[in-house]
Scaffold this motif. Structure first.
Motif, mmCIF file in Angstrom:
data_model
loop_
_atom_site.group_PDB
_atom_site.id
_atom_site.type_symbol
_atom_site.label_atom_id
_atom_site.label_comp_id
_atom_site.label_asym_id
_atom_site.label_seq_id
_atom_site.Cartn_x
_atom_site.Cartn_y
_atom_site.Cartn_z
ATOM 1 N N THR B 103 -19.828 83.626 27.116
ATOM 2 C CA THR B 103 -20.681 84.781 27.418
ATOM 3 C C THR B 103 -21.425 84.544 28.734
ATOM 4 O O THR B 103 -21.625 85.481 29.524
ATOM 5 N N ASP B 106 -19.058 85.389 31.370
ATOM 6 C CA ASP B 106 -18.962 86.843 31.566
ATOM 7 C C ASP B 106 -20.025 87.345 32.542
ATOM 8 O O ASP B 106 -19.728 88.136 33.443
ATOM 9 N N ASN B 109 -19.229 86.231 36.084
ATOM 10 C CA ASN B 109 -18.224 87.119 36.705
ATOM 11 C C ASN B 109 -18.878 88.393 37.232
ATOM 12 O O ASN B 109 -18.543 88.876 38.310
ATOM 13 N N ASP B 113 -19.213 90.053 41.058
ATOM 14 C CA ASP B 113 -18.769 91.398 41.410
ATOM 15 C C ASP B 113 -19.880 92.264 41.988
ATOM 16 O O ASP B 113 -19.592 93.330 42.541
ATOM 17 N N VAL B 133 -24.177 100.045 44.696
ATOM 18 C CA VAL B 133 -24.087 100.778 43.418
ATOM 19 C C VAL B 133 -23.952 99.790 42.257
ATOM 20 O O VAL B 133 -24.655 99.888 41.247
ATOM 21 N N ARG B 134 -23.047 98.843 42.435
ATOM 22 C CA ARG B 134 -22.809 97.886 41.349
ATOM 23 C C ARG B 134 -24.039 97.006 41.086
ATOM 24 O O ARG B 134 -24.378 96.728 39.937
ATOM 25 N N ASP B 137 -26.771 98.851 39.113
ATOM 26 C CA ASP B 137 -26.417 98.908 37.689
ATOM 27 C C ASP B 137 -26.582 97.532 37.039
ATOM 28 O O ASP B 137 -27.085 97.426 35.910
ATOM 29 N N GLU B 141 -29.115 97.380 34.017
ATOM 30 C CA GLU B 141 -28.479 97.417 32.694
ATOM 31 C C GLU B 141 -27.994 96.047 32.212
ATOM 32 O O GLU B 141 -28.146 95.706 31.041
ATOM 33 N N ARG B 142 -27.364 95.309 33.098
ATOM 34 C CA ARG B 142 -26.644 94.111 32.644
ATOM 35 C C ARG B 142 -27.544 92.882 32.536
ATOM 36 O O ARG B 142 -27.451 92.129 31.559
ATOM 37 N N LYS B 145 -29.499 93.180 29.386
ATOM 38 C CA LYS B 145 -28.670 93.068 28.186
ATOM 39 C C LYS B 145 -28.269 91.600 27.943
ATOM 40 O O LYS B 145 -28.408 91.090 26.825
ATOM 41 N N PHE B 146 -27.804 90.937 28.978
ATOM 42 C CA PHE B 146 -27.375 89.536 28.818
ATOM 43 C C PHE B 146 -28.571 88.620 28.544
ATOM 44 O O PHE B 146 -28.540 87.818 27.610
ATOM 45 N N TYR B 149 -30.022 89.061 25.217
ATOM 46 C CA TYR B 149 -29.160 88.405 24.221
ATOM 47 C C TYR B 149 -29.461 86.905 24.142
ATOM 48 O O TYR B 149 -29.693 86.361 23.055
#
Lengths: 240, 240
Positions: B103, B106, B109, B113, B133-134, B137, B141-142, B145-146, B149
């Motif tokens: 994870t 992930d 990665n 990007d 843009v990426r 986000d 968001e990411r 979330k990660f 977690y």
């Protein structure tokens, strides 16, 4: 008797869950595809509640094996491979099998990003321009690099039977079958142009598809068809 | 006496090799960082020649351990964890540790990007618009979330010592340290705004940095500074 395994994965797509399904089918072991049962979706959602599990998974697929809840596709396969003879027992062979599976996971991530290069939270239609750039690069540079690598791995394996690892089927062979099938579905033009360069991968795809348990599975309703909700999506504009 | 391990990784950046270096440093085991030696680059290139190895790696990092050549970061850590007490011995704990590491892979990665959303074969400057843009986000968001977690994983662990797995340090703790350090380097504004939500991760970062072997490593020349050739890159325009 209770089913030994419960698989938690999105119900309407193959996705990463398919690599696990193929291993379970080849192992010939009963499993419940939880979210495809009536009222199965709340069970899937509950399995993803970070706060209520000592070992929560970040995302599906998740496999329940008795008391164990196992996440991450390659990790589930590491577990199933050891338990069902789908990987070598010795450390070196086990690590090599895992290494190949993680490299398959890398190209699968890149396939996903061909249609979602900017955000998983945006629709494909809202990132189509970037997707065209990424897919063009993926077809020209990444497919040949990854499949050239796996073809060489097959060529280098001194074992009998044309498998990826040693002289017996492993979960990597099942995953390479799925990778070839998925790339052919998503990028039929690109694959038709380039596939002659990877004859061992094509032969392995056919050999896996012909195995009795896999052939029966592929004919069954348990095999969800490829579609545009999965990882391998056919958008003609990305396969010029 | 020969050094027990040789690490093959790009010489001028931390990259994915850093997760392996941290494990080797914490284990206190001598290793050769091959490509950083004089004339080490040809050796690195040779290790990546698909045709001349029975177990070729698709990409660095690669660890040589005697006769074994092991690729894929999480796979190398699985090997080192078992050999140097950096992971539980029992199957369930070993799989859980591997699951967490995958994870982490992930999100790593996804960090890559943010600056290369369209192609690894294009310069950052030629994909800056998509990168903005990426990255937006990813930050919104990411990261939450990660890291939310992993914070929950720390909170759920009943073991003593505030580690990720059980009551002992594992390679996952070392990797979470690197993840936090890298995100702070790449996205200082975004992290300063959001970090209060993940106190356990911040405390783990500090506890790992204070371990004697890690502290000595971080002060040494063996630790390459973060820079814009690595995975964690600081581009101010991506961290608004």
């Amino acid at each position: 008797m209770t089913t030994p395994y419960q698989l938690y994965y999105w119900p309407g797509l193959q996705g990463r869950g398919e690599f696990v399904r193929l291993a379970l089918e080849e192992a010939g072991v009963p499993y419940e595809d939880v979210a495809r049962k009536k009222k199965g979706m709340p069970e899937l959602q509950a399995s993803l509640d970070f706060a209520h599990s000592e070992h929560p998974a970040f995302a599906p697929p998740v496999l329940r094996a008795g008391e164990m809840l196992i996440g991450q596709t390659a990790n589930i396969l590491l577990f199933l491979g050891a338990r069902h003879g789908l990987a070598p027992r010795a450390e070196a062979g086990r690590l090599w099998t895992n290494q190949l599976q993680l490299t398959i996971a890398d190209i699968v991530n890149e396939v996903h990003d061909t249609h979602h290069p900017l955000s998983t939270n945006l629709y494909y239609e809202d990132q189509k321009k970037a997707a065209k750039v990424r897919a063009k690069d993926f077809i020209a540079e990444r497919i040949p690099k990854f499949l050239g690598y796996f073809e060489q791995v097959l060529a280098n394996n001194p074992g009998r039977g044309a498998f990826a690892v040693g002289s017996r089927l492993s979960y990597v062979d099942l995953s390479l079958f799925q990778l070839m099938a998925g790339l052919r579905y998503a990028f039929p033009n690109a694959m038709a142009r380039q596939e002659h360069a990877w004859p061992r991968l094509a032969a392995l795809h056919d050999a896996v598809a012909a195995r009795p348990d896999i052939a029966a599975y592929l004919r069954s309703k348990r095999r969800i068809p490829f579609n545009e909700d999965g990882i391998f999506r056919h958008y003609p504009e990305l396969d010029k």
